[in-house]
Design an enzyme around this catalytic site. Structure first.
Site, mmCIF file in Angstrom:
data_model
loop_
_atom_site.group_PDB
_atom_site.id
_atom_site.type_symbol
_atom_site.label_atom_id
_atom_site.label_comp_id
_atom_site.label_asym_id
_atom_site.label_seq_id
_atom_site.Cartn_x
_atom_site.Cartn_y
_atom_site.Cartn_z
ATOM 1 N N GLU A 201 0.803 -1.231 0.000
ATOM 2 C CA GLU A 201 0.000 0.000 0.000
ATOM 3 C C GLU A 201 0.837 1.282 0.000
ATOM 4 O O GLU A 201 1.103 1.881 1.033
ATOM 5 C CB GLU A 201 -0.973 0.003 1.185
ATOM 6 N N GLU A 389 -5.629 -8.617 0.286
ATOM 7 C CA GLU A 389 -6.370 -8.323 1.522
ATOM 8 C C GLU A 389 -7.815 -8.021 1.158
ATOM 9 O O GLU A 389 -8.094 -7.381 0.148
ATOM 10 C CB GLU A 389 -5.821 -7.078 2.252
HETATM 11 C C1 GBH Z 1 -4.926 -2.292 5.135
HETATM 12 O O1 GBH Z 1 -5.062 -0.948 4.812
HETATM 13 C C2 GBH Z 1 -3.576 -2.562 5.726
HETATM 14 O O2 GBH Z 1 -2.713 -3.144 4.789
HETATM 15 C C3 GBH Z 1 -3.623 -3.425 6.961
HETATM 16 O O3 GBH Z 1 -2.400 -3.371 7.600
HETATM 17 C C4 GBH Z 1 -4.767 -2.969 7.836
HETATM 18 O O4 GBH Z 1 -4.805 -3.604 9.069
HETATM 19 C C5 GBH Z 1 -6.053 -3.243 7.085
HETATM 20 O O5 GBH Z 1 -6.040 -2.618 5.846
HETATM 21 C C6 GBH Z 1 -7.297 -2.782 7.808
HETATM 22 O O6 GBH Z 1 -7.285 -1.412 7.982
HETATM 23 O O7 GBH Z 1 -6.828 7.296 9.120
HETATM 24 O O8 GBH Z 1 -9.083 7.770 8.394
HETATM 25 O O9 GBH Z 1 -7.200 8.369 6.993
HETATM 26 C C7 GBH Z 1 -6.333 -0.598 4.258
HETATM 27 C C8 GBH Z 1 -6.344 0.792 3.687
HETATM 28 C C9 GBH Z 1 -5.782 3.030 4.124
HETATM 29 C C10 GBH Z 1 -7.402 1.969 5.460
HETATM 30 C C11 GBH Z 1 -5.618 4.072 5.203
HETATM 31 C C12 GBH Z 1 -7.258 3.021 6.532
HETATM 32 C C13 GBH Z 1 -6.624 5.282 6.957
HETATM 33 C C14 GBH Z 1 -7.918 5.930 7.210
HETATM 34 N N1 GBH Z 1 -6.186 1.791 4.725
HETATM 35 N N2 GBH Z 1 -6.829 4.256 5.935
HETATM 36 S S1 GBH Z 1 -7.735 7.456 7.977
#
Ligand code: GBH
Length: 483
Positions: A201, A389
């Site tokens: 990511e 994922e």
């Molecule tokens: C994935 O990210 C990750 O690879 C994994 O480690 C994680 O545990 C899983 O998803 C579940 O979250 O702080 O409101 O801006 C998923 C994509 C992008 C989702 C960043 C959360 C931050 C939201 N992520 N996003 S915010």
């Protein structure tokens, strides 16, 4: 037609009922047929995913030194309730238990990440033998149980020393250091591990970490510098692909795990599909598009203007080097429709009422899995795709008699897999699915509040309990069809 008299109507009803009854076996209710299963292609790879800092704990063991996430999570106010990954699921010690969870599911594959600070505790320099030995033990345990390991090189745990020395991904030195580390891991593990993902990511390891600051190291750099961080991220990926290929056993497969923004057409007609494809390219121009096409789109460079990244000769060729597969982390869709703007599409805003799970960003639109596969397949024609994922958080409660009835997660999974089956049945090259996550774990800035596992973790005792969704997934794997 003459209307029925009350009497003749009554007779007709009785006759019809008699006919209907005679269709069934003697005097009873018909045995319901089991629903027709939505089957996946034979050999489809089912598995689960996790990441090192989210599950391992053991942060000071085996010669590991801190990563930026250790520093960040120990900084007051950065994570929910001050949570850290110091212990997490303690998988550093309990990995054999975790392998048994996978075995009980019938999982064929497992996606885990290697912690860079276990292998090169200072980012570069001397490798730490105890660190690589740990992953050798995990890999051997997986193989002994018939589970094929798929390894992510970087799931955000940058060695703190690398951050301190050169500013982490602000410097090209980190792209190079990442490639050296990846090459070393591939050299040591590729006799047993045949699939490697470079980065996980890009948006999280660059923008969220260096531009908006929710993730470690928590910086808020101006646009030009943040765009340079993005460039170093994708450059690091490309350099790592080359380093892995140079040092791994022949036949090793390399790709990445990317949460490209997935655009789903509001209306699934030819114009809608075309709009989704245009959005797929432009909406991912800074990351996946650059990787798949080996260039930055003019529309991206124009959009960023003076803040566009500085590119050195040869960079784009490295960034665009061909991959063996593409991994997609897929959670939530954006909806698009065609319009007559220059880009040819418009993203449709979400109403406030759009359903989401406890994680506020995770809006539920199961067709996202179909469009993730289809858009990427049609736009870039990768040889092989994996869903690296997919899953959701839920307000899981462990009942006194040891059950977790996560019917919301089950609903999420069933509907998403239905759409993945749709993509597979149309012949797109989707070869496997890694559910996020095997078990509840450290959910970054959200700490331990949002649980994503299909196994419940009691963080006091570290006991793992299969949730109802684990039963659903086990059945799905056994039947190779949506259960
Ligand atoms: C994935 O990210 C990750 O690879 C994994 O480690 C994680 O545990 C899983 O998803 C579940 O979250 O702080 O409101 O801006 C998923 C994509 C992008 C989702 C960043 C959360 C931050 C939201 N992520 N996003 S915010």
């Amino acid at each position: 037609m003459k209307p029925f008299s009350r009497r003749s109507f009554g007779k007709k009803i009785t006759a019809a009922a008699a006919t209907a009854a005679s269709v069934f076996s003697e005097g009873a209710v018909a045995k319901p047929a089991s629903p027709k299963r939505l089957e996946f292609p034979s050999g489809f790879l089912w598995g689960c995913a996790t990441a090192a800092y989210q599950t391992e704990g053991g942060v000071a063991e085996g010669g590991r030194k801190p990563s930026v996430w250790d520093t960040f999570s120990h900084t007051p106010g950065k994570t929910n309730n001050g949570a850290t990954g110091d212990i997490a699921d303690d998988s550093y010690h309990l990995y054999k238990t975790d392998v048994q969870l996978l075995k009980n599911l019938g999982a064929k594959v497992y996606r885990l990440s290697v912690a860079w600070p276990r292998i090169f505790p200072d980012g570069t320099g001397q490798p730490n033998e105890k660190g690589i030995n740990y992953y050798e033990r995990v890999v051997d345990e997986l193989l002994a149980n018939g589970i094929d390991p798929y390894i992510t090189m970087y799931h955000w745990d940058l060695p703190e020393a690398q951050q301190d020395r050169v500013g982490g991904w602000q410097s090209r030195d980190t792209s190079k250091a990442f490639a050296d580390y990846s090459g070393y891991v591939a050299k040591r593990l590729s006799d047993r591990v045949h699939h490697f993902f470079t980065t996980n990511e890009f948006v999280c390891m660059t923008d969220l970490s260096y531009k908006t600051g929710q993730f470690a190291p928590g910086l808020r750099l101006p646009a030009a510098e943040a765009n340079q961080v993005r460039h170093h991220g994708i450059l690091g990926h490309g350099m790592a692909v080359q380093a892995i290929r140079a040092s791994a056993k022949p036949g090793t497969m390399v790709g990445l795990a990317e949460n490209a923004t997935v655009f789903a057409p509001v209306i699934e007609d030819a114009e809608g599909v075309a709009a989704a494809q245009k959005a797929t390219r432009h909406g991912n121009a800074q990351f996946l598009t650059a990787v798949m096409e080996g260039k930055y789109l003019d529309s991206y460079l124009e959009q960023e203007g003076a803040n566009a990244p500085k590119v050195e000769a040869g960079d784009m060729k490295i960034i665009g080097c061909p991959l063996d597969f593409v991994g997609l982390n897929v959670y939530t869709p954006e909806y698009v429709r065609p319009d007559d703007s220059k880009l040819g599409y418009a993203v449709v805003p979400r109403p406030k009422s759009f359903p989401h799970v406890p994680s506020p960003w995770l809006f539920v639109g199961p067709e996202v899995l179909y469009w993730a596969v289809r858009n990427v397949s049609e736009v870039w024609k990768p040889k092989t795709l994996y869903i690296t994922e997919n899953g959701c958080s839920s307000d899981d409660v462990l009942t006194p008699d040891g059950h977790v009835y996560d019917t919301d997660r089950l609903m999420y999974l069933r509907n998403h897999l239905t759409h993945l089956q749709r993509a597979a049945s149309e012949g797109y090259p989707i070869k496997g699915y890694f559910l996020w996550s095997l078990l509840d774990n450290f959910e970054w800035a959200d700490g331990y509040t949002n649980r994503f596992g299909i196994h419940y973790v009691d963080y006091e005792t570290l006991k793992r309990t299969p949730k109802l969704s684990a039963e659903f997934y086990r059945k799905t794997i056994a039947e190779n069809a949506v259960a």
